[in-house]
Scaffold this active site. Structure first.
Site, PDB file in Angstrom:
ATOM      1  N   LYS A  70      -5.342  22.770  -3.519  1.00  0.00           N
ATOM      2  CA  LYS A  70      -5.262  21.705  -4.530  1.00  0.00           C
ATOM      3  C   LYS A  70      -4.099  21.908  -5.522  1.00  0.00           C
ATOM      4  O   LYS A  70      -3.488  20.944  -5.966  1.00  0.00           O
ATOM      5  CB  LYS A  70      -6.580  21.587  -5.294  1.00  0.00           C
ATOM      6  CG  LYS A  70      -7.707  20.992  -4.436  1.00  0.00           C
ATOM      7  CD  LYS A  70      -8.945  20.762  -5.278  1.00  0.00           C
ATOM      8  CE  LYS A  70     -10.086  20.219  -4.447  1.00  0.00           C
ATOM      9  NZ  LYS A  70     -11.267  19.901  -5.265  1.00  0.00           N
ATOM     10  N   ASP A 106     -11.838  13.928  -8.447  1.00  0.00           N
ATOM     11  CA  ASP A 106     -13.069  14.684  -8.711  1.00  0.00           C
ATOM     12  C   ASP A 106     -13.758  14.222 -10.006  1.00  0.00           C
ATOM     13  O   ASP A 106     -14.983  14.175 -10.081  1.00  0.00           O
ATOM     14  CB  ASP A 106     -12.784  16.190  -8.799  1.00  0.00           C
ATOM     15  CG  ASP A 106     -12.554  16.799  -7.423  1.00  0.00           C
ATOM     16  OD1 ASP A 106     -13.039  16.238  -6.424  1.00  0.00           O
ATOM     17  OD2 ASP A 106     -11.873  17.851  -7.343  1.00  0.00           O
TER      18      ASP A 106
END
Ligand code: ATR
Length: 286
Positions: A70, A106
């Site tokens: 990420k 997220d």
């Protein structure tokens, strides 16, 4: 004339065989009558730049990014959304006009999950306690500040990491040591576990939730098992509870929309499909 390749996307990580993202995106492809595909791609550490160069070619519209890539995905992007910049990590990639774009969904997934499973949580947001100080905690803090949370207290095994995260977000966010949890619980409106404690194969999360006020919402981002001991105990005590599966489902929505052009729905049928898969995986011998 050769036909244009079918649209496709994928999730990249290392390891990646456990990822449930294909189940979600293939469900939506079918539900929306879209001819396309979504796969898992194992990309070893250090090799993300080579992978992202393939986005935009041969029908590959983009990708989801998971552990450990990420931050590398964040670094590889030409353009970032505000959420990606605030969280410092990217989980959704696409290419436009030759440029690589990155988003972090997220925080959106975290809020979508709470809204779906415990809608009243937004009525009381003065005091939030978050356990953990990693990437998931960072997304939760960003989400909760955006939702109007009052004070957010981060509690982590490693205090320095919580202090650094709190400092990055300003005066509404503070850090306290793990031994202070019980003292913090009575005024919390929302308790969120973002640590891996309670996950299959990890140690249990040992906190006494009986100190919480009865109306406090309890959220665990762990979804394997679906009902963690924290969720079980909080539910037994009558708290509104939110497990981690919905975050996985809701964070997937905007990637699908970007790649395939349709905003998909998180339906009870999709949730049941994933629940079933998680239960099956829990029954498999190790
Ligand atoms: P993620 O991106 O999922 O948040 P991470 O960045 O590795 O993953 O963070 C994992 C979190 O779980 C951290 O808060 C970590 O605490 P430390 O910062 O002290 O490492 C927490 N965690 C993991 N194992 C733990 C354990 N055995 N006891 C307490 N906390 C633990």
């Amino acid at each position: 004339m050769s036909a244009s390749p079918l649209p496709r996307s994928c999730v990249v990580g290392w390891p990646i065989s456990h990822s449930r993202s294909p189940l979600i995106h293939r469900y939506w492809l079918k539900a929306n009558g879209i001819e396309g595909d979504y796969d898992r791609v194992a990309v070893p550490p250090g090799e993300l730049p080579r992978f992202v160069a393939t986005i935009g070619h041969d029908g590959l519209r983009g990708a989801n990014v998971t552990v450990p890539h990420k931050e590398a995905a964040f670094a590889a992007c030409d353009r970032l959304t505000d959420a990606a910049r605030a969280i410092g990590a990217v989980n959704t990639l696409w290419r436009d006009d030759g440029l690589l774009f990155g988003d972090n969904t997220d925080a959106f997934g975290f809020l979508g999950n709470l809204d779906e499973r415990a809608p009243a949580w937004r009525d009381r947001l003065d005091h939030v306690v978050i356990l953990g100080a990693g990437g998931a905690a960072r997304a939760a803090v960003h989400a909760l500040l955006g939702a109007g949370a009052g004070q957010i207290v981060l509690v982590n095994r490693g205090f320095e990491r919580a202090a650094a995260l709190a400092a990055a977000f300003g005066p509404k966010v503070s850090a306290r040591s793990w031994t202070e949890i019980t003292k913090l619980l009575p005024i919390a409106n929302l308790l969120v576990n973002t640590t891996s404690l309670g996950m299959v194969g990890q140690p249990p999360l040992e906190i006494d939730v009986s100190a919480l006020a009865p109306s406090a919402t309890v959220c665990d981002i762990v979804y394997m098992p679906l009902r963690t001991p924290l969720i079980e105990e909080a539910a037994r005590l009558g708290h509104p509870v939110v497990d981690g599966l919905g975050m996985l489902l809701h964070q997937a929505v905007s990637g699908f929309e970007r790649w395939f052009g349709v905003r998909p729905k998180v339906t009870p049928e999709l949730r049941a499909l994933l629940e079933d898969d998680i239960l099956q995986a829990g029954r498999k011998p190790k």
